[in-house]
Design a protein around this motif. Structure first.
Motif, mmCIF file in Angstrom:
data_model
loop_
_atom_site.group_PDB
_atom_site.id
_atom_site.type_symbol
_atom_site.label_atom_id
_atom_site.label_comp_id
_atom_site.label_asym_id
_atom_site.label_seq_id
_atom_site.Cartn_x
_atom_site.Cartn_y
_atom_site.Cartn_z
ATOM 1 N N HIS A 49 56.159 -21.588 -51.776
ATOM 2 C CA HIS A 49 56.655 -22.147 -50.489
ATOM 3 C C HIS A 49 57.749 -23.370 -51.012
ATOM 4 O O HIS A 49 56.995 -24.052 -52.029
ATOM 5 C CB HIS A 49 55.750 -22.694 -49.744
ATOM 6 N N ASP A 92 60.636 -26.941 -46.967
ATOM 7 C CA ASP A 92 60.066 -26.261 -45.651
ATOM 8 C C ASP A 92 58.645 -26.954 -45.383
ATOM 9 O O ASP A 92 58.197 -27.345 -44.385
ATOM 10 C CB ASP A 92 59.816 -24.696 -46.151
ATOM 11 N N ASN A 150 59.533 -30.289 -43.705
ATOM 12 C CA ASN A 150 60.063 -30.112 -42.346
ATOM 13 C C ASN A 150 59.042 -29.573 -41.192
ATOM 14 O O ASN A 150 58.907 -29.941 -40.157
ATOM 15 C CB ASN A 150 61.178 -28.920 -42.350
ATOM 16 N N ARG A 151 57.902 -28.900 -41.795
ATOM 17 C CA ARG A 151 57.131 -28.590 -40.786
ATOM 18 C C ARG A 151 56.141 -29.559 -40.350
ATOM 19 O O ARG A 151 55.420 -29.644 -39.164
ATOM 20 C CB ARG A 151 56.205 -27.220 -41.342
ATOM 21 N N ASP A 201 58.883 -30.126 -36.981
ATOM 22 C CA ASP A 201 58.250 -29.388 -36.236
ATOM 23 C C ASP A 201 57.046 -30.196 -35.277
ATOM 24 O O ASP A 201 56.693 -29.908 -34.426
ATOM 25 C CB ASP A 201 57.376 -28.172 -36.929
ATOM 26 N N GLN A 232 65.301 -23.969 -36.780
ATOM 27 C CA GLN A 232 64.086 -24.535 -37.533
ATOM 28 C C GLN A 232 64.098 -23.924 -38.837
ATOM 29 O O GLN A 232 63.957 -24.631 -40.032
ATOM 30 C CB GLN A 232 62.618 -24.610 -36.752
ATOM 31 N N SER A 264 64.667 -26.022 -42.409
ATOM 32 C CA SER A 264 63.877 -26.146 -43.582
ATOM 33 C C SER A 264 64.729 -25.972 -44.923
ATOM 34 O O SER A 264 64.694 -26.558 -45.801
ATOM 35 C CB SER A 264 62.728 -25.263 -43.315
ATOM 36 N N ASP A 265 65.728 -24.963 -44.703
ATOM 37 C CA ASP A 265 66.547 -24.693 -45.876
ATOM 38 C C ASP A 265 67.426 -25.716 -46.388
ATOM 39 O O ASP A 265 67.676 -25.972 -47.439
ATOM 40 C CB ASP A 265 67.547 -23.420 -45.616
ATOM 41 N N THR A 316 66.772 -28.986 -45.766
ATOM 42 C CA THR A 316 65.919 -30.151 -46.416
ATOM 43 C C THR A 316 65.511 -29.704 -47.813
ATOM 44 O O THR A 316 65.548 -30.778 -48.682
ATOM 45 C CB THR A 316 64.561 -30.016 -45.426
ATOM 46 N N THR A 317 65.476 -28.487 -47.828
ATOM 47 C CA THR A 317 64.949 -28.127 -49.207
ATOM 48 C C THR A 317 66.009 -28.249 -50.278
ATOM 49 O O THR A 317 65.841 -28.859 -51.253
ATOM 50 C CB THR A 317 64.507 -26.635 -49.508
ATOM 51 N N SER A 349 58.132 -24.300 -32.805
ATOM 52 C CA SER A 349 57.618 -25.001 -33.906
ATOM 53 C C SER A 349 55.982 -24.965 -34.269
ATOM 54 O O SER A 349 55.618 -25.011 -35.432
ATOM 55 C CB SER A 349 57.686 -26.521 -33.617
ATOM 56 N N ARG A 404 55.653 -21.981 -36.299
ATOM 57 C CA ARG A 404 55.508 -22.262 -37.731
ATOM 58 C C ARG A 404 54.496 -22.952 -38.307
ATOM 59 O O ARG A 404 54.108 -22.667 -39.465
ATOM 60 C CB ARG A 404 56.838 -22.808 -38.042
#
Length: 609
Positions: free
Chosen positions: A136, A140, A143-144, A148, A214, A218-219, A221-222, A333, A336
């Motif tokens: 992971h 991601d 972001n969660r 989220d 969402q 995440s992508d 932010t990564t 959210s 996730r």
């Protein structure tokens, strides 16, 4: 919505705040629906004053309004109108007070839930095993816990508040409208079923798009996080343009989906305005027709009252779409978040975990290990027995399985086959924290926190040890980094920057060694921890370690051969198997793989010299 059931225990925890918030919402709306009734009464007073309505009609108002009317009827018409104006103002002020209390309970409750949920997620992250973090991305994970959780807070706060508000206000308004004129109420509320269908269709689309957005966030932010962390590599390879194009592509996809969602949500507000406008028009038109053909029936005051009710319902009805959108986003959210919270760590404490004091006797018994995320066989039929106080070197090329041994010893993973024991106790029967607390580990990938040098060195003191500067100084001295620290402006209080970016590679390695030594355990594992230091510093560190490790068990994992350190046993690995064991001289006399590695190292040193 089923995903939001995970929040039930939070609502139970803050049930008193939630209950009070609901009470304040109902009271606030109760005083709100009284204002149209008082206004309708004013119109009736004016009609009677001008003789439009010859006599006082029977009124269908709330009991509190009826009490007020009984009091007002004792005054002249002008005084009644002024009294009604003051009453409407007072009602607005009372409603405002309860709206303030409503936000102080519901919104503050949502902030408490946000706080608890972030702590729960972070605490759960800390329990997850190494393999989870290999599969992971950091972006991601962040972001969660950030984006989220913020969207879930919009459900536990504003969405619940607006939902209860619109339900209570609609029920109260419709109740008094039906009580006053059922047929007119039916005409006025006729457009609302169309509104319900519109909300259902649009929200179905919003739910699907919210999940997609969402995932894209995440992508994104990564991508940004990796770029920041690897900025020096990006600049050294002149890849700024390429990385920006990659980020721009991800950003464009996120923007397009977000704009598409915004356009879909934009259908709500024009629809609300249209339907409310139709209801207002129907109220005036039909009410006006009634008043013209039956002056003693439907009165002008009733029409004014209904118009106020319809306008009062504008925000709650319009908020149906907004609230539904927040609920749908929160559900996406929370889904996730639940995916991670429902992920159980593979490495867990056994029931009735044993908490022994580690002495340093280690046994690897027929250990096979396959990395779960890649399927790579790292160790095969690995057997090694280390006695307390022994110094063991594990040597081999990259990919031979050296680091895997350290990870298994710290129980970052469990063996696929076989067992590992310390002092006769299987690692799987030992308390995880107690095991790791009694082992010092210097990882191959050095990691320093964005903190002072002292705090980095004293990151994990021995159980019961006091944290003080003397421990840090002693550890730095053994790691041969004391002199350099003394030359820093703030010495041990110097901030090292994110991941130790302000220090050289050798300095970071030595501070990492000092962190392990400050712990002062009986078992120390060094994983290729001298790769970034020069020959002179390496010699100095090895000399210090020979003194420090005198009565300790030590495993030194390396791809280099240290001739200056007197190892009890040298283990040579190749493709996860032990190919040779013995002392330095014994292995050279075999003229095998170890001798070959040693000759390669000497040749490389001659070329560099």
């Amino acid at each position: 919505m089923k995903h939001l059931k995970a929040l039930d225990h939070y609502f139970w925890k803050y049930r008193y705040r939630l209950f009070l918030g609901i009470v304040f919402i109902v009271i606030s709306n109760y005083f709100a629906v009284l204002a149209p009734q008082v206004t309708g009464y004013v119109f009736d007073v004016v009609q009677r004053a001008f003789g439009i309505v010859p006599k006082k009609a029977t009124v269908e108002y709330d009991w509190l309004v009826n009490w007020f009317i009984g009091f007002a009827e004792q005054h002249r018409s002008i005084s009644v109108i002024a009294l009604c104006g003051i009453t409407i103002l007072v009602l607005a002020l009372i409603r405002g007070v309860f709206m303030f209390l409503m936000r102080q309970t519901i919104i503050v409750m949502s902030r408490h839930i946000e706080y608890d949920q972030k702590n729960q997620i972070f605490q759960h992250y800390l329990t997850l095993d190494t393999n989870f973090y290999k599969t992971h991305s950091t972006g991601d994970l962040m972001n969660r816990m950030a984006e989220d959780v913020s969207r879930v807070r919009m459900f536990t706060g504003p969405a619940i508040m607006y939902l209860i508000n619109l339900i209570s206000l609609i029920l109260m308004s419709v109740y008094y409208m039906v009580k006053k004129d059922p047929l007119l109420t039916l005409y006025v509320l006729a457009p609302l079923p169309i509104l319900a269908v519109t909300i259902y269709v649009v929200n179905t689309i919003i739910n699907k798009r919210s999940e997609r957005i969402q995932a894209l966030l995440s992508d994104l932010t990564t991508n940004a996080q990796e770029s920041y962390s690897g900025i020096r590599v990006i600049k050294s390879f002149v890849q700024e343009k390429a990385m920006f194009q990659f980020f721009e592509k991800n950003s464009d996809e996120y923007r397009d989906n977000a704009i598409g969602l915004a356009k879909m949500e934009a259908l709500y507000f024009p629809s609300m305005t249209l339907l409310i406008g139709l209801s207002t028009l129907l109220t005036i038109m039909i009410g006006g027709i009634y008043a013209i053909y039956d002056p003693t029936g439907t009165k002008i005051g009733t029409i004014a009252e209904f118009v106020m009710y319809i306008n009062m319902l504008t925000f709650p009805v319009g908020a149906i779409g907004w609230t539904a959108s927040m609920i749908q986003r929160a559900a996406a959210s929370q889904k996730r978040i639940n995916e991670f919270l429902q992920t159980d760590p593979v490495i867990v404490n056994p029931p009735n975990a044993i908490k022994p004091t580690v002495q340093g006797n280690i046994s690897f018994n027929n250990v096979d290990f396959v990395y779960p995320n890649t399927g790579i066989q790292a160790l095969t039929q690995f057997n090694l027995h280390i006695k307390k106080g022994q110094k063991i070197a594990i040597i081999g090329h990259t990919g031979s399985g050296k680091t895997t041994i350290a990870q298994l010893l710290l129980r970052m993973y469990d063996p696929t086959v076989g067992s590992i024991s310390i002092d006769g106790t299987d690692l799987r029967q030992m308390d995880l924290q107690e095991l790791r607390r009694q082992i010092s580990y210097v990882p191959q990938d050095v990691f320093l926190f964005s903190d002072t040098i002292k705090n980095n060195i004293l990151f994990s003191p021995a159980a019961g040890a006091s944290i003080n500067g003397e421990t840090a100084v002693m550890a730095a001295r053994y790691a041969s980094v004391e002199k350099e620290i003394e030359h820093f402006h703030d010495r041990y209080d110097t901030m090292v920057g994110e991941r130790g970016v302000t220090l050289s590679g050798g300095q970071k390695q030595r501070i990492s060694i000092a962190r392990a030594l400050a712990k002062d355990p009986q078992l120390v594992v060094f994983d290729d921890c001298l790769s970034a230091v020069d020959a002179r510093t390496e010699k100095e560190i090895l000399g210090n370690l020979s003194v420090y490790l005198q009565h300790k068990t030590a495993i030194i994992i390396t791809h280099r051969i240290f001739t200056l350190f007197d190892f009890d046993t040298i283990v040579v690995l190749d493709e996860g198997k032990i190919v040779e064991t013995g002392t330095h001289n014994e292995l050279l006399s075999l003229n095998g793989y170890y001798a070959y590695l040693y000759e390669q190292q000497l040749q490389q040193e001659r070329e560099e010299g």
